[in-house]
Design an enzyme around this catalytic site. Sequence first.
Site, PDB file in Angstrom:
ATOM      1  N   LYS A  33       0.797  -1.165   0.017  1.00 21.53           N
ATOM      2  CA  LYS A  33      -0.088  -0.028   0.148  1.00 21.53           C
ATOM      3  C   LYS A  33       1.080   1.412  -0.059  1.00 21.53           C
ATOM      4  CE  LYS A  33      -4.055   1.974   2.067  1.00 21.53           C
ATOM      5  NZ  LYS A  33      -4.816   2.340   0.834  1.00 21.53           N
ATOM      6  N   GLY A  38       6.382   0.896   5.790  1.00 24.28           N
ATOM      7  CA  GLY A  38       7.183  -0.130   5.285  1.00 24.28           C
ATOM      8  C   GLY A  38       7.436   0.409   3.502  1.00 24.28           C
ATOM      9  N   CYS A  39       6.134   0.498   3.042  1.00 24.52           N
ATOM     10  CA  CYS A  39       6.259   0.950   1.408  1.00 24.52           C
ATOM     11  C   CYS A  39       7.039   1.845   1.217  1.00 24.52           C
ATOM     12  CB  CYS A  39       5.031   0.850   1.192  1.00 24.52           C
ATOM     13  SG  CYS A  39       3.921  -0.822   1.346  1.00 24.52           S
ATOM     14  N   THR A  40       6.915   3.038   1.926  1.00 29.98           N
ATOM     15  CA  THR A  40       7.883   4.278   1.805  1.00 29.98           C
ATOM     16  C   THR A  40       9.319   3.904   2.109  1.00 29.98           C
ATOM     17  OG1 THR A  40       6.012   5.704   2.287  1.00 29.98           O
ATOM     18  CG2 THR A  40       8.214   6.443   2.507  1.00 29.98           C
ATOM     19  N   ALA A  43      10.242   2.019  -1.226  1.00 27.05           N
ATOM     20  CA  ALA A  43      10.255   2.821  -2.373  1.00 27.05           C
ATOM     21  C   ALA A  43      11.590   4.017  -2.438  1.00 27.05           C
ATOM     22  CB  ALA A  43       8.992   3.682  -2.470  1.00 27.05           C
TER      23      ALA A  43
END
Length: 142
Positions: A33, A38-40, A43
Amino acid sequence: THTHTRAHTRTPNPPHAQDVLAKTGVLLFSYPKANTSGCTTQANGHNDQLAAYKAKGFAVYGISADKPATQANWRSKYSLAYNLLCDPDFAVLKQLDWVKDGGAAVKRSHVVIAKGGKVLDLHTPVTPKDSVALGLEFIEGL
């Protein structure tokens, strides 16, 4: 391979995998998401290593089931210098087997694909930090 598959991007004519892979290798990573911690981390980590990937002939793409507007806002907020692919119906993610919870959620993963389309390295599932470290280590080792 699924080189004829197409996911949405912020542009009106998203690239075909076969067209991209005819020109460059690709590190494709998935995340559950956009705009979550975590995704940031994942990325931004790949964004920080973009020059190293490019030096070895690899482009970077991220993919999730988020909608284009969500991806565009996240990309802008963190100045991500690569395209984010949107797969809200999970068509591409299911082909890659990067789904969990009965196909309703994205499994964090990454794949390194050589120019021409040969899969060189695959990690699924993977942690946000390991996605960056393992992807970079593999590509720098080529």
